[in-house]
Design an enzyme around this catalytic site. Structure first.
Site, PDB file in Angstrom:
ATOM      1  N   LYS A 119     -42.299 -30.022 -18.219  1.00 15.78           N
ATOM      2  CA  LYS A 119     -42.769 -31.406 -18.116  1.00 15.78           C
ATOM      3  C   LYS A 119     -41.653 -32.353 -17.680  1.00 15.78           C
ATOM      4  O   LYS A 119     -41.917 -33.436 -17.168  1.00 15.78           O
ATOM      5  CB  LYS A 119     -43.399 -31.854 -19.428  1.00 15.78           C
ATOM      6  CG  LYS A 119     -44.702 -31.113 -19.691  1.00 15.78           C
ATOM      7  CD  LYS A 119     -45.584 -31.770 -20.710  1.00 15.78           C
ATOM      8  CE  LYS A 119     -46.978 -31.159 -20.729  1.00 15.78           C
ATOM      9  NZ  LYS A 119     -47.014 -29.771 -21.221  1.00 15.78           N
TER      10      LYS A 119
HETATM   11  C1  LIG Z   1     -48.003 -28.785 -20.976  1.00 20.34           C
HETATM   12  C2  LIG Z   1     -47.583 -27.368 -21.015  1.00 20.34           C
HETATM   13  C3  LIG Z   1     -48.306 -26.342 -20.370  1.00 20.34           C
HETATM   14  C4  LIG Z   1     -49.641 -26.590 -19.698  1.00 20.34           C
HETATM   15  O1  LIG Z   1     -49.521 -27.306 -18.485  1.00 20.34           O
HETATM   16  P1  LIG Z   1     -50.803 -28.001 -17.854  1.00 20.34           P
HETATM   17  O2  LIG Z   1     -50.296 -28.750 -16.689  1.00 20.34           O
HETATM   18  O3  LIG Z   1     -51.380 -28.882 -18.909  1.00 20.34           O
HETATM   19  O4  LIG Z   1     -51.751 -26.907 -17.466  1.00 20.34           O
HETATM   20  C5  LIG Z   1     -47.807 -25.045 -20.384  1.00 20.34           C
HETATM   21  N1  LIG Z   1     -46.656 -24.767 -21.024  1.00 20.34           N
HETATM   22  C6  LIG Z   1     -45.936 -25.713 -21.658  1.00 20.34           C
HETATM   23  C7  LIG Z   1     -44.691 -25.318 -22.366  1.00 20.34           C
HETATM   24  C8  LIG Z   1     -46.364 -27.048 -21.672  1.00 20.34           C
HETATM   25  O5  LIG Z   1     -45.644 -27.965 -22.325  1.00 20.34           O
END
Ligand SMILES: *Cc1c(COP(=O)(O)O)cnc(C)c1O
Length: 460
Positions: A119
């Site tokens: 993220k």
């Molecule tokens: C948010 C997140 C995901 C999922 O990603 P999306 O874009 O919501 O599909 C997967 N792994 C981690 C560690 C995350 O923080």
């Protein structure tokens, strides 16, 4: 400047009492608004193309250079090229390792940013775009409710961005000790509020603040994951990994551990731009709404969501499903109601989706370590298990890249119980347990929050 414009996924909904938003907005407006006025998600009116030649020219370029070229295709009308270059260079100042597992099968580690989560990639770029495009005369105030990791990624991303203040609300009793340290110690222009309540209470407080007309002049905005400013940066690492590992003309199989499908959507945008994709594997945990639909054509909203060990993917009805349906000619709204079915055959041609149980996730962490000496955490293991499911079902073994979306050290108990040791923290988080923070404690009481925001923002 005439850049690419954005429309709402709900624009064609024809229902008594529903007022669809039929307009087109600039990137800046889509970025600042987050969501369309009819609660739809913003989509670009067209997806720009990158030619084979342009793509080949990017080989051996650094990550931020690839980012600049890809993002400029969307943002040429909204921000000067040199300025965008500077933002990319600032945002992507950490490593993006691609680890070989076996043969031509790799793990793309998106866990070297300040909060060791993928993220960071999207949040850091969105923060800089907001900083660059906001009204120069007024400060912008970001309000976020978090149950843990998203809040620190957003807070770290905005840290030091001029003219923007961030307020993060979290439930004091519901975050882990380490998460609390991470949140409380961001500092600078980022204020954390430890709420005496639950995550839902934090979300409610934030919602009330957004709806409060008295606070209009505070220029409040959100930074949530459906913002188009967070989707676009999620295209870049697919191009980067392709450029690092492919031969000219080769296609790549990509597997993405998915929750709200924002990350997968970035890859789908990439494919539509010209990224040579063999297939996109969307691996989910036991929240199997999408693979059930893709494989059987039976759409049924999943609610409530199931709690799995890959906790950031515990999503029953993925918010970005609306954007996937849109791209394939269908329409589904936030509540999970389908107004028009997409072209399922076409979806099946491009996408493969599979649900991975917690048991399978744990087995995968163990097997990959024992066989290949590679450490995965629960989210990355869902991605890897997705690749293996693809090989099993299709019998072909192309160049493959699976995403690791968080650092294994963020799951010390799970890894210890499976592999017998605790992974070392990444450089960016080495000192986290030593940091000293002092959050502002606040009761679960909207009037108190309102007073706090009014007096704090006025004095900034
Ligand atoms: C948010 C997140 C995901 C999922 O990603 P999306 O874009 O919501 O599909 C997967 N792994 C981690 C560690 C995350 O923080």
């Amino acid at each position: 400047m005439g850049g690419i414009k954005y429309y709402s996924t709900n624009r064609n909904i024809n229902e008594a009492g529903f007022i669809p938003f039929k307009g087109l907005v600039s990137f800046k407006d889509a970025l600042m608004m987050g969501q369309a006025p009819d609660a739809g998600l913003f989509m670009p009116e067209r997806i720009p193309n990158i030619s084979k030649g342009e793509l080949e020219d990017l080989r051996e370029k650094r990550y931020f250079e690839v980012a600049h070229t890809i993002l400029e295709k969307f943002l040429y009308g909204d921000i000067e090229s040199d300025h965008l270059f500077k933002l990319c260079k600032e945002a992507y100042n950490f490593r993006v390792p691609i680890e070989k597992v076996h043969d031509r099968k790799y793990v793309l580690r998106l866990d070297q940013g300040p909060t060791a989560s993928f993220k960071d990639f999207a949040a850091r770029m969105m923060a800089r775009l907001m900083g660059a495009l906001k009204d120069e005369k007024k400060s912008l105030n970001i309000l976020v409710a978090t149950s843990g990791d998203t809040g620190s990624a957003v807070g770290e991303a905005f840290k030091g961005v001029k003219g923007i203040n961030v307020f993060i609300l979290y439930p004091e009793g519901e975050v882990s000790g380490r998460q609390k340290k991470q949140l409380d110690t961001i500092g600078d222009n980022v204020t954390t509020l430890a709420v005496d309540g639950k995550f839902d209470d934090c979300q409610n407080l934030v919602k009330m603040a957004f709806q409060d007309k008295d606070l209009t002049n505070l220029n409040l905005t959100s930074a949530n994951s459906i913002n188009i400013g967070r989707i676009l940066p999620q295209m870049i690492y697919y191009f980067y990994a392709y450029l690092e590992k492919s031969e000219e003309g080769e296609k790549v199989l990509i597997s993405i551990p998915s929750g709200n499908f924002g990350n997968s959507l970035g890859c789908e945008f990439g494919r539509r731009m010209g990224l040579p994709l063999h297939k996109l594997v969307m691996a989910v945990n036991e929240n199997d709404e999408f693979p059930r639909y893709l494989n059987n054509g039976n759409y049924q909203k999943l609610s409530p969501s199931k709690a799995c060990i890959s906790s950031a993917m515990n999503v029953g009805h993925p918010s970005n499903l609306a954007r996937f349906f849109e791209l394939y000619g269908g329409n589904v709204d936030k509540s999970g109601k389908v107004h028009k079915y997409p072209d399922l055959k076409k979806m099946q041609t491009n996408l493969f989706s599979v649900s991975i149980s917690d048991q399978k996730t744990r087995d995968t962490i163990k097997n990959v370590y024992e066989k290949y000496n590679v450490v995965l955490e629960p989210h990355g293991a869902v991605g890897w298990a997705g690749l293996e499911a693809y090989y099993h079902d299709n019998g072909d073994y192309p160049l493959s890249i699976s995403l690791e979306t968080a650092h294994p050290a963020k799951f010390p108990e799970e890894i210890k119980s499976l592999l017998g040791f605790e992974p070392e923290l990444p450089e960016s988080m080495k000192d986290v347990d030593m940091r000293q923070g002092c959050p502002i404690r606040i009761e679960n009481d909207y009037l108190k929050l309102k007073k706090f925001l009014e007096s704090t923002i006025e004095n900034k």
